[in-house]
Motif scaffolding. Structure first.
Motif, PDB file in Angstrom:
ATOM      1  N   CYS A 113       0.949  -1.011   0.010  1.00  0.00           N
ATOM      2  CA  CYS A 113      -0.130  -0.113  -0.060  1.00  0.00           C
ATOM      3  C   CYS A 113       0.738   1.234  -0.070  1.00  0.00           C
ATOM      4  O   CYS A 113       0.150   2.233  -0.111  1.00  0.00           O
ATOM      5  N   ALA A 130      -4.141  -3.040  -6.834  1.00  0.00           N
ATOM      6  CA  ALA A 130      -5.617  -2.347  -7.013  1.00  0.00           C
ATOM      7  C   ALA A 130      -6.622  -2.410  -6.039  1.00  0.00           C
ATOM      8  O   ALA A 130      -7.761  -1.817  -6.091  1.00  0.00           O
ATOM      9  N   GLY A 131      -6.503  -3.317  -5.025  1.00  0.00           N
ATOM     10  CA  GLY A 131      -7.248  -3.533  -4.038  1.00  0.00           C
ATOM     11  C   GLY A 131      -7.222  -2.310  -2.899  1.00  0.00           C
ATOM     12  O   GLY A 131      -6.460  -1.507  -3.171  1.00  0.00           O
ATOM     13  N   ASP A 132      -7.990  -2.327  -2.126  1.00  0.00           N
ATOM     14  CA  ASP A 132      -8.225  -1.215  -0.950  1.00  0.00           C
ATOM     15  C   ASP A 132      -7.385  -1.411   0.015  1.00  0.00           C
ATOM     16  O   ASP A 132      -7.499  -2.346   0.700  1.00  0.00           O
ATOM     17  N   CYS A 133      -6.583  -0.441   0.516  1.00  0.00           N
ATOM     18  CA  CYS A 133      -5.736  -0.407   1.471  1.00  0.00           C
ATOM     19  C   CYS A 133      -6.451  -0.135   2.899  1.00  0.00           C
ATOM     20  O   CYS A 133      -5.712   0.215   3.736  1.00  0.00           O
ATOM     21  N   THR A 134      -7.654   0.475   2.939  1.00  0.00           N
ATOM     22  CA  THR A 134      -8.390   1.223   3.632  1.00  0.00           C
ATOM     23  C   THR A 134      -8.458   0.295   5.043  1.00  0.00           C
ATOM     24  O   THR A 134      -8.152   0.685   6.289  1.00  0.00           O
ATOM     25  N   ARG A 135      -8.506  -0.880   4.669  1.00  0.00           N
ATOM     26  CA  ARG A 135      -8.870  -1.980   5.897  1.00  0.00           C
ATOM     27  C   ARG A 135      -7.433  -2.120   6.650  1.00  0.00           C
ATOM     28  O   ARG A 135      -7.259  -2.537   7.983  1.00  0.00           O
TER      29      ARG A 135
END
Length: 127
Positions: free
Chosen positions: A68, A75-80
């Motif tokens: 991240c 491409a995935g979400d790093c929010t978690r």
């Protein structure tokens, strides 16, 4: 650069660098002679890994967070993942408050301004 050169550039032992690689935190190319070869970005990456370790993050979280922080994040979400880092930070803050409260209580005992609950005056003041 080879592992010894990376070690000198970062101040991190070659053993730690190999551990980082085993944990999936750092990667190298293997030369025909079996030597590890690291890119120039490895110096920054090792410094970042060291910072995260000093901050109390375990290698499994560091491994998940590293992609991240790349110049081209996945491409995935790093929010978690970032939320998990915030949780670790918040837990450290809670521990700091608890330690400060304990230290204040001990300071009061040592200064003679507090007595353990239910014990009354013990007659043992600091000199």
């Amino acid at each position: 650069m080879r592992v010894g050169e990376l070690s000198r550039a970062t101040g991190v032992s070659t053993r730690s660098l190999r551990y980082y690689e085993d944990q999936g935190l750092l990667s190298s190319e293997r030369r025909a002679n079996g030597y590890r070869e690291y890119g120039e970005q490895a110096v920054r990456q090792v410094a970042f890994i060291q910072d995260l370790y000093r901050a109390g993050l375990p290698s499994r979280i560091i491994r998940d967070v590293l992609p991240c922080t790349a110049s081209a994040p996945p491409a995935g979400d790093c929010t978690r993942l970032l939320a998990r880092v915030r949780e670790v930070r918040d837990e450290l803050a809670r521990q700091e408050r608890q330690i400060a409260q304990r230290r204040e209580m001990l300071d009061r005992y040592l200064a003679g301004t507090a007595t353990p609950a239910g014990l009354g005056d013990l007659g043992c003041r600091s000199q």
